[in-house]
Design a protein around this motif. Sequence first.
Motif, PDB file in Angstrom:
ATOM      1  N   VAL A 124      69.077  38.362  77.712  1.00  0.00           N
ATOM      2  CA  VAL A 124      68.486  37.145  77.148  1.00  0.00           C
ATOM      3  C   VAL A 124      66.968  37.271  77.268  1.00  0.00           C
ATOM      4  CG1 VAL A 124      68.350  34.625  77.249  1.00  0.00           C
ATOM      5  CG2 VAL A 124      70.510  35.781  77.802  1.00  0.00           C
ATOM      6  N   PHE A 125      66.299  37.068  76.114  1.00  0.00           N
ATOM      7  CA  PHE A 125      64.836  37.225  76.048  1.00  0.00           C
ATOM      8  C   PHE A 125      64.165  35.920  75.647  1.00  0.00           C
ATOM      9  CE2 PHE A 125      66.310  41.477  74.621  1.00  0.00           C
ATOM     10  CZ  PHE A 125      65.595  42.294  75.497  1.00  0.00           C
ATOM     11  N   GLU A 126      62.924  35.845  75.983  1.00  0.00           N
ATOM     12  CA  GLU A 126      62.040  34.839  75.390  1.00  0.00           C
ATOM     13  C   GLU A 126      61.931  35.142  73.876  1.00  0.00           C
ATOM     14  OE1 GLU A 126      57.177  34.127  75.618  1.00  0.00           O
ATOM     15  OE2 GLU A 126      58.108  35.925  76.448  1.00  0.00           O
ATOM     16  N   HIS A 127      61.830  34.084  73.067  1.00  0.00           N
ATOM     17  CA  HIS A 127      61.629  34.278  71.624  1.00  0.00           C
ATOM     18  C   HIS A 127      60.156  34.601  71.372  1.00  0.00           C
ATOM     19  CE1 HIS A 127      60.955  33.274  67.421  1.00  0.00           C
ATOM     20  NE2 HIS A 127      62.251  33.430  67.236  1.00  0.00           N
ATOM     21  N   VAL A 128      59.897  35.663  70.628  1.00  0.00           N
ATOM     22  CA  VAL A 128      58.492  36.005  70.323  1.00  0.00           C
ATOM     23  C   VAL A 128      58.303  36.209  68.825  1.00  0.00           C
ATOM     24  CG1 VAL A 128      57.984  37.102  72.568  1.00  0.00           C
ATOM     25  CG2 VAL A 128      58.886  38.506  70.686  1.00  0.00           C
ATOM     26  N   GLY A 129      57.107  35.922  68.362  1.00  0.00           N
ATOM     27  CA  GLY A 129      56.714  36.206  66.973  1.00  0.00           C
ATOM     28  C   GLY A 129      57.357  35.277  65.963  1.00  0.00           C
ATOM     29  N   GLU A 144      73.876  53.800  60.687  1.00  0.00           N
ATOM     30  CA  GLU A 144      73.936  52.343  60.810  1.00  0.00           C
ATOM     31  C   GLU A 144      72.529  51.763  60.927  1.00  0.00           C
ATOM     32  OE1 GLU A 144      76.504  50.625  63.836  1.00  0.00           O
ATOM     33  OE2 GLU A 144      76.417  48.719  62.739  1.00  0.00           O
ATOM     34  N   ARG A 145      71.667  52.467  61.631  1.00  0.00           N
ATOM     35  CA  ARG A 145      70.287  52.001  61.768  1.00  0.00           C
ATOM     36  C   ARG A 145      69.604  51.969  60.403  1.00  0.00           C
ATOM     37  NH1 ARG A 145      68.851  54.562  66.599  1.00  0.00           N
ATOM     38  NH2 ARG A 145      69.802  52.759  67.567  1.00  0.00           N
ATOM     39  N   ALA A 146      69.880  52.983  59.577  1.00  0.00           N
ATOM     40  CA  ALA A 146      69.274  53.007  58.237  1.00  0.00           C
ATOM     41  C   ALA A 146      69.818  51.858  57.383  1.00  0.00           C
ATOM     42  CB  ALA A 146      69.546  54.342  57.561  1.00  0.00           C
ATOM     43  N   ALA A 150      71.369  47.459  64.356  1.00  0.00           N
ATOM     44  CA  ALA A 150      72.240  48.620  64.322  1.00  0.00           C
ATOM     45  C   ALA A 150      73.124  48.652  65.557  1.00  0.00           C
ATOM     46  CB  ALA A 150      71.403  49.888  64.257  1.00  0.00           C
ATOM     47  N   GLU A 151      72.582  48.181  66.662  1.00  0.00           N
ATOM     48  CA  GLU A 151      73.294  48.332  67.913  1.00  0.00           C
ATOM     49  C   GLU A 151      73.907  47.049  68.381  1.00  0.00           C
ATOM     50  OE1 GLU A 151      71.984  50.513  71.323  1.00  0.00           O
ATOM     51  OE2 GLU A 151      69.991  50.330  70.438  1.00  0.00           O
ATOM     52  N   ALA A 152      73.256  45.953  68.062  1.00  0.00           N
ATOM     53  CA  ALA A 152      73.579  44.709  68.747  1.00  0.00           C
ATOM     54  C   ALA A 152      73.688  43.559  67.757  1.00  0.00           C
ATOM     55  CB  ALA A 152      72.481  44.404  69.755  1.00  0.00           C
ATOM     56  N   GLU A 198      71.489  34.635  63.205  1.00  0.00           N
ATOM     57  CA  GLU A 198      72.244  35.740  63.796  1.00  0.00           C
ATOM     58  C   GLU A 198      71.869  37.018  63.070  1.00  0.00           C
ATOM     59  OE1 GLU A 198      76.558  35.761  65.190  1.00  0.00           O
ATOM     60  OE2 GLU A 198      76.592  37.206  63.553  1.00  0.00           O
ATOM     61  N   VAL A 199      71.200  37.917  63.789  1.00  0.00           N
ATOM     62  CA  VAL A 199      70.763  39.163  63.180  1.00  0.00           C
ATOM     63  C   VAL A 199      71.712  40.257  63.647  1.00  0.00           C
ATOM     64  CG1 VAL A 199      68.854  40.812  62.987  1.00  0.00           C
ATOM     65  CG2 VAL A 199      68.372  38.376  63.350  1.00  0.00           C
ATOM     66  N   ARG A 200      72.218  41.033  62.683  1.00  0.00           N
ATOM     67  CA  ARG A 200      73.053  42.163  63.087  1.00  0.00           C
ATOM     68  C   ARG A 200      72.218  43.430  63.000  1.00  0.00           C
ATOM     69  NH1 ARG A 200      78.529  43.363  60.125  1.00  0.00           N
ATOM     70  NH2 ARG A 200      78.154  41.225  59.467  1.00  0.00           N
ATOM     71  N   LEU A 250      56.197  44.273  70.887  1.00  0.00           N
ATOM     72  CA  LEU A 250      57.234  45.299  70.735  1.00  0.00           C
ATOM     73  C   LEU A 250      58.547  44.770  71.325  1.00  0.00           C
ATOM     74  CD1 LEU A 250      55.443  48.684  71.667  1.00  0.00           C
ATOM     75  CD2 LEU A 250      55.386  47.376  69.529  1.00  0.00           C
ATOM     76  N   VAL A 251      59.650  44.959  70.588  1.00  0.00           N
ATOM     77  CA  VAL A 251      60.974  44.605  71.112  1.00  0.00           C
ATOM     78  C   VAL A 251      61.894  45.824  70.999  1.00  0.00           C
ATOM     79  CG1 VAL A 251      60.699  42.174  70.425  1.00  0.00           C
ATOM     80  CG2 VAL A 251      61.920  43.722  68.890  1.00  0.00           C
ATOM     81  N   ASP A 252      63.083  45.695  71.583  1.00  0.00           N
ATOM     82  CA  ASP A 252      64.152  46.707  71.433  1.00  0.00           C
ATOM     83  C   ASP A 252      63.801  48.054  72.082  1.00  0.00           C
ATOM     84  OD1 ASP A 252      66.517  47.841  70.688  1.00  0.00           O
ATOM     85  OD2 ASP A 252      66.080  47.967  68.551  1.00  0.00           O
TER      86      ASP A 252
HETATM   87  N1  LIG Z   1      62.543  38.507  71.627  1.00  0.00           N
HETATM   88  C1  LIG Z   1      62.709  38.337  70.320  1.00  0.00           C
HETATM   89  N2  LIG Z   1      62.112  37.305  69.683  1.00  0.00           N
HETATM   90  C2  LIG Z   1      62.314  37.102  68.363  1.00  0.00           C
HETATM   91  N3  LIG Z   1      63.098  37.866  67.597  1.00  0.00           N
HETATM   92  C3  LIG Z   1      63.726  38.895  68.162  1.00  0.00           C
HETATM   93  C4  LIG Z   1      63.567  39.193  69.550  1.00  0.00           C
HETATM   94  N4  LIG Z   1      64.316  40.269  69.831  1.00  0.00           N
HETATM   95  C5  LIG Z   1      64.910  40.644  68.681  1.00  0.00           C
HETATM   96  N5  LIG Z   1      64.556  39.819  67.670  1.00  0.00           N
HETATM   97  C6  LIG Z   1      65.005  39.914  66.265  1.00  0.00           C
HETATM   98  O1  LIG Z   1      66.306  40.488  66.223  1.00  0.00           O
HETATM   99  C7  LIG Z   1      66.280  41.726  65.492  1.00  0.00           C
HETATM  100  C8  LIG Z   1      67.256  42.707  66.102  1.00  0.00           C
HETATM  101  O2  LIG Z   1      66.900  42.948  67.448  1.00  0.00           O
HETATM  102  P1  LIG Z   1      66.932  44.385  68.075  1.00  0.00           P
HETATM  103  O3  LIG Z   1      66.065  45.286  67.281  1.00  0.00           O
HETATM  104  O4  LIG Z   1      66.635  44.268  69.512  1.00  0.00           O
HETATM  105  O5  LIG Z   1      68.465  44.743  67.835  1.00  0.00           O
HETATM  106  P2  LIG Z   1      69.109  46.152  67.563  1.00  0.00           P
HETATM  107  O6  LIG Z   1      70.535  45.939  67.297  1.00  0.00           O
HETATM  108  O7  LIG Z   1      68.717  47.075  68.628  1.00  0.00           O
HETATM  109  O8  LIG Z   1      68.423  46.575  66.227  1.00  0.00           O
HETATM  110  P3  LIG Z   1      68.075  48.029  65.679  1.00  0.00           P
HETATM  111  O9  LIG Z   1      68.776  49.024  66.545  1.00  0.00           O
HETATM  112  O10 LIG Z   1      68.588  47.939  64.286  1.00  0.00           O
HETATM  113  O11 LIG Z   1      66.597  48.120  65.745  1.00  0.00           O
HETATM  114  C9  LIG Z   1      64.840  42.175  65.522  1.00  0.00           C
HETATM  115  O12 LIG Z   1      64.534  42.983  64.407  1.00  0.00           O
HETATM  116  C10 LIG Z   1      64.106  40.845  65.490  1.00  0.00           C
HETATM  117  O13 LIG Z   1      64.039  40.345  64.159  1.00  0.00           O
END
Ligand SMILES: Nc1ncnc2c1ncn2[C@@H]1O[C@H](COP(=O)(O)OP(=O)(O)OP(=O)(O)O)[C@@H](O)[C@H]1O
Length: 572
Positions: A430-435, A259-261, A366-368, A362-364, A506-508
Amino acid sequence: MADAGEVADGGVTRDGEPVRVLGIEGTAWCASAAVYDGARDDFRIHSEAYEPESGGIHPREAAEHMQEAVPSVVAAALADARDRHDGDGPAVDAVAFSRGPGLGPCLRIVGTAARALAQALDVPLVGANHMVAHLEIGRHRSGFDSPVCLNASGANAHLLGYRDGRYRVLGETMDTGVGNAIDKFTRHVGWSHPGGPKVEAHAKDGEYVDLPYVVKGMDFSFSGIMSAAKQASDDGVPVEDVCRGLEETIFAMLAEVTERALSLTGSDELVLGGGVAQNARLKRMLEEMCDARDADFYAPEPRFLRDNAGMIALLGAKMYAAGDTLAIEDSNVDANFRPDEVPVTWRDAGEDVAIAPESGTEVRGAEAVVDVGDVVTKRRVPKAYRHPELDRRLRETRTRSEARLTHAARAEGVPTPVVREVDDDEGTLVFEHVGDRDLARGLTAERVRAVGAHLAALHDAGFVHGDPTTRNVRVTGGSGTGAAEAGDGDEAGGIDDEAGDERVFLVDFGLGYHTEQVEDYAMDLHVFDQSLVGTASDPGPLRAALRDGYAAAGDDRVLDQLEAVEGRGRYQ
Ligand SMILES: Nc1ncnc2c1ncn2[C@@H]1O[C@H](COP(=O)(O)OP(=O)(O)OP(=O)(O)O)[C@@H](O)[C@H]1O
Ligand SMILES: C[C@@H](O)[C@H](NC(=O)OP(=O)(O)OC[C@H]1O[C@@H](n2cnc3c(N)ncnc32)[C@H](O)[C@@H]1O)C(=O)O
Ligand SMILES: [Fe+2]
């Protein structure tokens, strides 16, 4: 026994003429020969299995089996080809064989047989990579354009995607192949080889038990789970329960990295291959995972999953049609032949697996499911494909470590979003929006160097990110030049790529953990390195920048260990 496959459109042709190729397989346990007929797009396969009397596959016995069985399966395939043939000239256009990976003594016998046959028929010889054959058969039968492929076989486990003329390894096992891992457990409990089908049968009567679950980005490892499974059985846990725990854990790991791929590439097509793919539980998990993200899933029928010469004949036909044949003097076998070493001559440049899809609100992942607005809300939604207990454990522990390590990283001077809220019962953060964008859509050497330095800072503080990829790094500034796609212009309102504007977050951190092991730090770097290879069109300078950035801030031993990780022949 000969199997006649279905007649379909889309048979392999060369200069408009259907091709007919005889393939020979014999990398380990299955002596097999087959004829692929492009006119009917069908297969006639003749196989003889080696079944060890005790223990696992003995290389010498396996070679003896090949010596005995290859001539008879080849004779049967040749008779089929002659049956089909009318007119002059040889009954097949080419002879293809498995060049590797596999057991050296077996490969040499198959190579010798193939050379002799090609010379006797006076047709070209084609050297096929067995792992690429496992994936091409599924791609061919599915009709998909550019799928992600999961090869789940005995001696290997790979996630592959086609890009720039190669199958790139997006993820793979860091120790044994998936089938071999299962077979080691079944040997321990005294069951005969192969163990996979027996684990499947016993798991049906078993209750789930917890076992170690190890994924690192898109890589994974089986050594911990196998020792724990053996121990559990020695401690008196019913073997059915251990089998159930093994299936639920190992296949959930494979489904997660797959799923990550899919998420990383943005691909919506998955093809499965390899002997372990005959397992119904694995297929169901992957099917459910794909359904939940509207991706198409295809697994070929079992005769094309386990080792067979049909897949070798098909890949041989594609290679022959592309003019990719071998001179006899260059046709040596290669026991460690990796799928990413193969120049993919039979596919077009425009067929690359997609990379870095458009990001929206809304980003889907792999995990969330991640709602990206003024704040970013990340929900680790339950995954229906996993056992509910495993699902709950993973969602809770990852949500908790993500909150903790996101914070700990910032304390080390690594830019990360501020964590506003945590609910580990619900799996919500819940996070601050970055980048402005993901690094995948703004790859520059400078940013990658910053990632190297950030990873060094984490490691120095005694923890790893666990899943550093070009999607789990957020950047500000321009779109960069090294991105896999042309980029999307300046979605963030045209901030110039000037020094001073650059920030690399760095996130996630959900897969992060505390560790003192140099190996774990090296793996962290390796995961990021692999995501560069998977997403950048010209990864070389970026990979160098990663190492530079790390070297400037981090421990040299980690970079040495990274070399060791990369140099490991992972065929055990
Ligand atoms: N704090 C943030 N600020 C801005 N965008 C974010 C933030 N956190 C996550 N995102 C966006 O949401 C996407 C998915 O977040 P995240 O990687 O945490 O989810 P995930 O389901 O664990 O993804 P994966 O396991 O596929 O890496 C990131 O690739 C990024 O584009
Ligand atoms: C290099 C080559 O020789 C090797 N081939 C190979 O390993 O055979 P293959 O047919 O792809 O896979 C065999 C493995 O597949 C497992 N297997 C077979 N049926 C299974 C099932 N129902 N459930 C789980 N595993 C199963 C077996 O236990 C065995 O480990 C490979 O592809 O890695
Ligand atoms: Fe195989």
